[in-house]
Design a protein around this motif. Structure first.
Motif, PDB file in Angstrom:
ATOM      1  N   GLY A 127      -0.026  14.438  37.580  1.00  0.00           N
ATOM      2  CA  GLY A 127       0.281  14.846  36.216  1.00  0.00           C
ATOM      3  C   GLY A 127      -0.260  13.872  35.188  1.00  0.00           C
ATOM      4  N   SER A 128      -0.134  12.574  35.481  1.00  0.00           N
ATOM      5  CA  SER A 128      -0.652  11.552  34.574  1.00  0.00           C
ATOM      6  C   SER A 128      -2.169  11.620  34.502  1.00  0.00           C
ATOM      7  N   ALA A 129      -2.808  11.857  35.654  1.00  0.00           N
ATOM      8  CA  ALA A 129      -4.268  11.970  35.682  1.00  0.00           C
ATOM      9  C   ALA A 129      -4.738  13.183  34.884  1.00  0.00           C
ATOM     10  N   LEU A 130      -3.984  14.267  34.954  1.00  0.00           N
ATOM     11  CA  LEU A 130      -4.344  15.469  34.212  1.00  0.00           C
ATOM     12  C   LEU A 130      -4.316  15.220  32.706  1.00  0.00           C
ATOM     13  N   VAL A 131      -3.313  14.506  32.250  1.00  0.00           N
ATOM     14  CA  VAL A 131      -3.222  14.172  30.826  1.00  0.00           C
ATOM     15  C   VAL A 131      -4.468  13.393  30.397  1.00  0.00           C
ATOM     16  N   THR A 132      -4.862  12.422  31.215  1.00  0.00           N
ATOM     17  CA  THR A 132      -6.042  11.614  30.904  1.00  0.00           C
ATOM     18  C   THR A 132      -7.306  12.454  30.936  1.00  0.00           C
ATOM     19  N   SER A 133      -7.420  13.334  31.929  1.00  0.00           N
ATOM     20  CA  SER A 133      -8.606  14.198  32.027  1.00  0.00           C
ATOM     21  C   SER A 133      -8.734  15.094  30.805  1.00  0.00           C
ATOM     22  N   ARG A 134      -7.628  15.707  30.432  1.00  0.00           N
ATOM     23  CA  ARG A 134      -7.645  16.598  29.271  1.00  0.00           C
ATOM     24  C   ARG A 134      -7.994  15.840  27.992  1.00  0.00           C
ATOM     25  N   GLU A 135      -7.428  14.644  27.852  1.00  0.00           N
ATOM     26  CA  GLU A 135      -7.687  13.843  26.654  1.00  0.00           C
ATOM     27  C   GLU A 135      -9.159  13.439  26.583  1.00  0.00           C
ATOM     28  N   THR A 136      -9.716  13.032  27.713  1.00  0.00           N
ATOM     29  CA  THR A 136     -11.119  12.622  27.755  1.00  0.00           C
ATOM     30  C   THR A 136     -12.033  13.784  27.406  1.00  0.00           C
ATOM     31  N   LEU A 137     -11.772  14.936  27.995  1.00  0.00           N
ATOM     32  CA  LEU A 137     -12.610  16.112  27.751  1.00  0.00           C
ATOM     33  C   LEU A 137     -12.475  16.591  26.313  1.00  0.00           C
ATOM     34  N   SER A 138     -11.265  16.519  25.767  1.00  0.00           N
ATOM     35  CA  SER A 138     -11.044  16.942  24.393  1.00  0.00           C
ATOM     36  C   SER A 138     -11.760  16.009  23.410  1.00  0.00           C
ATOM     37  N   ASN A 139     -11.637  14.713  23.648  1.00  0.00           N
ATOM     38  CA  ASN A 139     -12.288  13.743  22.760  1.00  0.00           C
ATOM     39  C   ASN A 139     -13.811  13.830  22.838  1.00  0.00           C
ATOM     40  N   ALA A 140     -14.304  14.227  24.004  1.00  0.00           N
ATOM     41  CA  ALA A 140     -15.756  14.331  24.177  1.00  0.00           C
ATOM     42  C   ALA A 140     -16.334  15.531  23.446  1.00  0.00           C
ATOM     43  N   ASP A 141     -15.485  16.512  23.089  1.00  0.00           N
ATOM     44  CA  ASP A 141     -15.954  17.728  22.420  1.00  0.00           C
ATOM     45  C   ASP A 141     -17.041  18.397  23.264  1.00  0.00           C
ATOM     46  N   VAL A 142     -16.640  18.816  24.464  1.00  0.00           N
ATOM     47  CA  VAL A 142     -17.569  19.344  25.468  1.00  0.00           C
ATOM     48  C   VAL A 142     -18.439  20.471  24.910  1.00  0.00           C
ATOM     49  N   LYS A 143     -17.830  21.379  24.168  1.00  0.00           N
ATOM     50  CA  LYS A 143     -18.575  22.530  23.668  1.00  0.00           C
ATOM     51  C   LYS A 143     -19.793  22.111  22.857  1.00  0.00           C
ATOM     52  N   HIS A 144     -19.585  21.250  21.879  1.00  0.00           N
ATOM     53  CA  HIS A 144     -20.693  20.866  21.008  1.00  0.00           C
ATOM     54  C   HIS A 144     -21.687  19.954  21.716  1.00  0.00           C
ATOM     55  N   LEU A 145     -21.208  19.112  22.625  1.00  0.00           N
ATOM     56  CA  LEU A 145     -22.118  18.265  23.388  1.00  0.00           C
ATOM     57  C   LEU A 145     -23.090  19.102  24.210  1.00  0.00           C
ATOM     58  N   LEU A 146     -22.562  20.098  24.914  1.00  0.00           N
ATOM     59  CA  LEU A 146     -23.411  20.931  25.765  1.00  0.00           C
ATOM     60  C   LEU A 146     -24.328  21.835  24.943  1.00  0.00           C
ATOM     61  N   GLN A 147     -23.812  22.354  23.849  1.00  0.00           N
ATOM     62  CA  GLN A 147     -24.645  23.188  22.987  1.00  0.00           C
ATOM     63  C   GLN A 147     -25.808  22.387  22.397  1.00  0.00           C
ATOM     64  N   ASP A 148     -25.512  21.180  21.969  1.00  0.00           N
ATOM     65  CA  ASP A 148     -26.563  20.324  21.403  1.00  0.00           C
ATOM     66  C   ASP A 148     -27.607  19.963  22.458  1.00  0.00           C
ATOM     67  N   ALA A 149     -27.148  19.712  23.673  1.00  0.00           N
ATOM     68  CA  ALA A 149     -28.078  19.366  24.750  1.00  0.00           C
ATOM     69  C   ALA A 149     -29.015  20.533  25.042  1.00  0.00           C
ATOM     70  N   LEU A 150     -28.472  21.740  25.089  1.00  0.00           N
ATOM     71  CA  LEU A 150     -29.284  22.925  25.342  1.00  0.00           C
ATOM     72  C   LEU A 150     -30.281  23.163  24.213  1.00  0.00           C
ATOM     73  N   THR A 151     -29.814  23.056  22.980  1.00  0.00           N
ATOM     74  CA  THR A 151     -30.684  23.276  21.828  1.00  0.00           C
ATOM     75  C   THR A 151     -31.828  22.263  21.804  1.00  0.00           C
ATOM     76  N   SER A 152     -31.502  20.994  22.055  1.00  0.00           N
ATOM     77  CA  SER A 152     -32.505  19.934  22.027  1.00  0.00           C
ATOM     78  C   SER A 152     -33.562  20.129  23.113  1.00  0.00           C
TER      79      SER A 152
END
Length: 289
Positions: A127-152
């Motif tokens: 449960g503690s690991a899940l909180v950290t995983s979610r926080e990391t992924l949320s802070n990374a802004d996965v959607k925009h990171l991947l979209q920018d990578a594809l566009t570039s």
């Protein structure tokens, strides 16, 4: 940014399997856009769904993206390609930190006595690991990171002056990945059984070949049935070995966290025996390949 998002969604929706007459540069988006959409969907799902499967699917989608960027490495800026692949690895690791606890819990449940004693603590740690995983992924802004990578990457390839025939390109890249796999199999077959890194390298190289065959199979020349058969054997045998090794390491690294929760020594002893058994099985497979 919304406009860019719609553009990428349209790319994915309109993407069709590239034909043998296409260039590698023009075909890139038809492979990349659907993978980006899948990864974004899985990342969004993890925010709502804490199940092991949602985390597993996210990690797999990011690994597939990393393999695709490796495949197109010769056509992309080296520094940017390296950065993007490192990003996909970072995000996959973030998801994997929780997934590793899921695998350990699943393995430990095979011994009912041990599982009964330490399962509550394992679930708490998960449960503690899940909180950290979610926080990391949320802070990374996965959607925009991947979209920018594809566009570039798409922009870079679409403005390239030269064009490489798709079939020629994918034949070369798949052949390169297969050579890498053979090299690692040879190295692991001569390694000591205590050298797990050599076995792990075989597993990683096998995954890359499998993903590339999944991407490019419709336009590849020649038959790859023998390779696919080999890959299925490697994936099954070496995957179970990796689960044991990673779980044993995770348990050892968190002995303080699990102190007083039961007979952790018994759990480690069971994992150690399983590791030795599965190392023998993996070594036996290498001798047959």
């Amino acid at each position: 940014m919304k406009r860019a998002s719609r553009k990428i969604d349209n790319q994915a929706a309109d993407s069709k399997p590239a034909g043998t007459g296409s260039s590698a540069e023009s075909a890139f988006a038809s492979y990349a856009a659907p993978l980006v959409v899948d990864a974004i969907e899985h990342a969004n799902a993890v925010r709502e769904d804490a199940s092991p499967e949602s985390l597993h699917q996210l990690r797999v989608s990011l690994r597939r993206l990393r393999s695709l960027w490796w495949a197109f490495e010769p056509l992309l800026d080296k520094g940017e390609n390296t950065r993007q692949r490192a990003l996909y690895k970072y995000l996959a690791t973030a998801a994997g930190k929780t997934r590793d606890w899921d695998i350990l819990i699943e393995l430990i449940t095979q011994d009912e006595r041990v599982a009964h004693e330490i399962a509550p603590k394992l679930q708490e740690a998960r449960g503690s690991a899940l909180v950290t995983s979610r926080e990391t992924l949320s802070n990374a802004d996965v959607k925009h990171l991947l979209q920018d990578a594809l566009t570039s990457a798409s922009k870079e390839l679409n403005t390239a002056h030269e064009r490489v025939p798709l079939q020629t390109f994918v034949d070369q890249r798949v052949a390169a990945s297969e050579r890498s796999l053979k090299k690692r199999i040879k190295r692991a077959s001569h390694a000591k059984r205590s050298n797990y890194a050599a076995f792990h390298d075989v597993r990683k190289a096998g995954k890359k070949v499998r993903y590339l065959l999944e991407f490019f199979e419709p336009v590849l020349s020649g038959s790859h049935k023998r390779v696919l058969k080999r890959l299925k054997q490697i994936q099954k045998r070496f995957g179970t070995l990796n689960d044991i090794v990673a779980s044993e390491m995770l348990l050892r690294d968190n002995m303080g966290l699990l102190a007083g929760s039961g007979d952790t020594d018994a759990a480690l002893n069971w994992l150690r025996k399983e590791r030795k058994r599965r190392m023998r099985a993996a070594a036996g497979l290498l001798r047959k390949l």
